[in-house]
Structures are given as structure tokens and as C-alpha cells.
Design an enzyme around this catalytic site. Structure first.
Site, PDB file in Angstrom:
ATOM      1  CB  SER A   1     143.194 -76.830 -69.494  1.00 58.34           C
ATOM      2  OG  SER A   1     143.378 -76.966 -68.108  1.00 58.34           O
TER       3      SER A   1
ATOM      4  CB  CYS B   1     147.230 -80.577 -74.556  1.00 59.17           C
ATOM      5  SG  CYS B   1     146.309 -82.093 -74.940  1.00 59.17           S
TER       6      CYS B   1
ATOM      7  CB  SER C   1     140.100 -85.259 -65.542  1.00 61.11           C
ATOM      8  OG  SER C   1     139.834 -84.425 -64.439  1.00 61.11           O
TER       9      SER C   1
END
Length: 339
Positions: free
Chosen positions: A5, A8, A295
Site C-alpha cells: 500500500s 496515498c 486500515s
């Protein structure tokens, strides 16, 4: 397997959208630079990021790297409502797989860059299952539904979501609370007075809630839904004409709804965490909200991993689009060809 991930912030709609120019993408770009030079490629890759990544230069570099390395891959835009959970958390996912033989012995010929591959223009702006389809008629007549600071489109969207029987009700994810615990999670009077008109209010029988962020419990606007505990009170009766009341009368009206925050355990339930999951006792409620807000939805990731590890994934010929008829997330794929 590589599961990642990347930060972002360079891609989020509320940020500066620096994309590959943002220093926080350096670790991701390093992985893309390293991948083609590995003697043994990872057989599986799963990547997650926010909506906005699908139209970024970083995503284009990722796709090109996967093509050069000989991966089959598929992109998704998925919200937990796709797996029956009443919470909106739209995220971009990419699954990639390479054959065991290709992983261990690098082929001399690279995949042609002319292979069928999704371009930015092919990616829709929003495929959230929680939003009306572009062709769906929206009733713009105010009627008796418009209260608070909501548009007719927003009201219609919420009504549509609450009628989607494929999604479970909020009450299935609530924990039994004592009166004392419920009082602890009630919204403060000053919060009700300041933010009452912009709260996203849901009831136990609703089939929707908005995305919980790391600011839940500290900030109100855009951080997550609040629960109406007194369902006997009609919400329309509280908000109709509320702006014309004195501050004292306004607060009296809002208090009738008994609005409270979802507990960390309930947020975890809506994020798909199993019942056995718990936080250490020394972790504060605010810190629990922060961690949960950052999460992933566990059920969504589990379904994607099941698909990625299945024998069916990656079985395409001549650049044809993947076809997985039994895939419960098939309706969330970006309409692109699999490379």
C-alpha cells in the site's frame, strides 16, 4: 508475494496530487525499478491505494513494469458494499500473477509494449457500487426528504443504498452497550450545535455508512457516520426548521436523536476484522480510531487474495480480458483488458 500500500497522499483527491513528483512515491518507484532486475520474480503481487491512483503516472509506470516482466494482471475499484458490508470505502486494487516457470526462469523476450493495456482515458472516474449509475434517474423533487444540508442527489443515493438487500444492516455490526458506555460515545452538545446540519446519520436498520477516517472521534466533517440510537424520533421532525430555532431549542431537538459515535469495536466490525481481534488495553480510543482509519477492509482483501491464488486467475490467451464467472467482485473490475 509482494503486498503493498504505497503512501496515498500523492494521489488522494484532497491532497496536492503530486503523483511521481511527490517524494513519498520514492519507495514505490524504487520497487518498480528493482522488479525487472530480480533473478527470481515474486509470483504474486497485490497493490492497494486510494481512488485517484488509477489515473496517475505512478499507475502507468506500474502497468508498464508488469507488462515488461510478463505478468498477467487485473485492476479493481472495490468498496465493502460489494461483499455485503454496509460501509463505503472505495479503493483501487491491482492483482498480478506470473507463472511459476516464468518466475524462476526469466524469459528472454519481453511483453510488447503494444499489448492491450488500459489507458488513463479508459478508467472511469467512479465505479463505487454505492453510487447511482450514470443512467439512473434521480428524483430532484424536494418533497419531504430534504433536510439538513443535503442535495436531492445525495438523498436519493442514500435511499437507494438502504434498499440494497445484498448489503447487511448496520445492526449486525453493533456491539451491546451499557448505558454508561453509550453515554461515553454520545456527541457533545457543542458538536451537535456546530455540526448538526452536516452529520451523516444512520440508523441500526440502514444498509450504508460513510468511510471512517483516522480523524473519527476528533473531527466530525467527512470522518465517518454517527448512529441514531433513539429511532422512535423521526429525523425529519428534528431537522425541519431547525435553523430558525434558538440555540437552546436547537440543542433540545438534536438531543432527541441520541446521536453517538460508533465504538472502535464496531468500526473494526465494519472493516471486516474478526471477533477475536482486539487492541491492547493501553491504546486510547482516539488512537484506535486512527489505526482503523488507516486500515484496509479485511474481507475485501481476503476475497481478492482468494481470487489471486485461484487456478483460474491469469488464464487468458492473446491478451484477452480475464473471465472469472464465479468471482464475487467481477462487477467491480475496471473495464480494461488483462495484460
Amino acid at each position: 508475494m509482494i503486498m503493498m500500500s504505497p503512501p496515498c497522499q500523492p494521489f488522494t483527491r484532497l491532497g496536492l496530487q503530486g503523483d511521481v513528483a511527490d517524494p513519498r512515491t520514492k519507495s514505490f518507484l524504487y520497487i518498480l525499478d528493482l522488479l525487472p532486475r530480480l533473478h527470481k520474480l515474486p509470483r504474486f503481487i497485490l497493490l492497494e491505494n486510494v481512488k485517484g491512483f488509477e489515473s496517475s503516472s505512478a499507475r502507468d509506470r506500474l502497468v508498464q513494469t508488469l507488462m515488461d516482466c510478463g505478468y498477467s494482471f487485473q485492476e479493481f475499484m472495490v468498496s465493502p458494499t460489494s461483499v455485503g458490508i454496509p460501509n463505503s470505502r472505495l479503493r483501487y486494487f491491482l492483482l498480478a500473477k506470473i507463472s511459476a516457470e516464468s518466475s524462476s526462469f526469466r524469459a528472454k523476450s519481453k511483453v510488447s509494449s503494444a499489448a492491450t493495456c488500459p489507458a488513463k482515458s479508459d478508467v472511469p472516474s467512479d465505479l463505487s457500487p454505492t453510487c447511482p449509475s450514470p443512467g439512473q434517474p434521480v428524483d430532484k423533487t424536494p418533497g419531504g426528504h430534504l433536510f439538513k444540508l443535503e442535495t436531492a442527489v445525495e438523498v436519493q443515493r442514500k435511499i437507494s443504498q438502504n434498499h440494497d438487500l445484498s448489503v447487511r444492516q448496520i445492526q449486525d455490526f453493533l456491539e451491546p452497550l451499557t448505558e454508561e458506555n453509550m453515554q461515553h460515545h454520545l456527541l457533545a452538545p457543542k458538536t451537535l450545535l456546530r455540526y448538526g446540519l452536516i452529520l451523516d446519520i444512520v440508523q441500526p436498520k440502514c444498509r450504508r455508512s460513510v468511510c471512517f477516517t483516522k480523524g473519527y472521534g476528533r473531527y466530525v466533517e467527512g470522518t465517518g457516520s454517527v448512529l441514531q440510537c433513539c429511532t422512535e424520533t423521526e429525523i425529519e421532525s428534528v431537522f425541519t426548521g431547525l435553523d430558525r430555532l434558538s440555540e437552546k431549542d436547537k440543542l433540545e431537538q438534536l438531543l432527541k436523536l441520541k446521536l453517538r459515535y460508533f465504538t472502535p469495536r464496531e468500526v473494526a466490525n465494519l472493516m471486516g476484522f474478526p471477533p477475536r481481534f482486539s487492541f491492547p488495553k493501553n491504546i486510547s480510543t482516539i488512537q484506535q480510531y486512527k489505526v482503523l482509519g488507516n486500515s484496509l477492509n479485511v474481507v475485501v482483501v481476503a476475497r481478492l487474495l482468494q481470487l489471486l491464488l485461484s487456478e483460474r486467475f491469469g488464464r487468458s490467451e492473446g491478451g484477452e480480458q480475464l473471465s472469472v464467472s464465479e468471482d464475487p467482485l467481477s462487477g467491480c473490475r475496471l473495464p480494461t483488458a488483462c495484460c
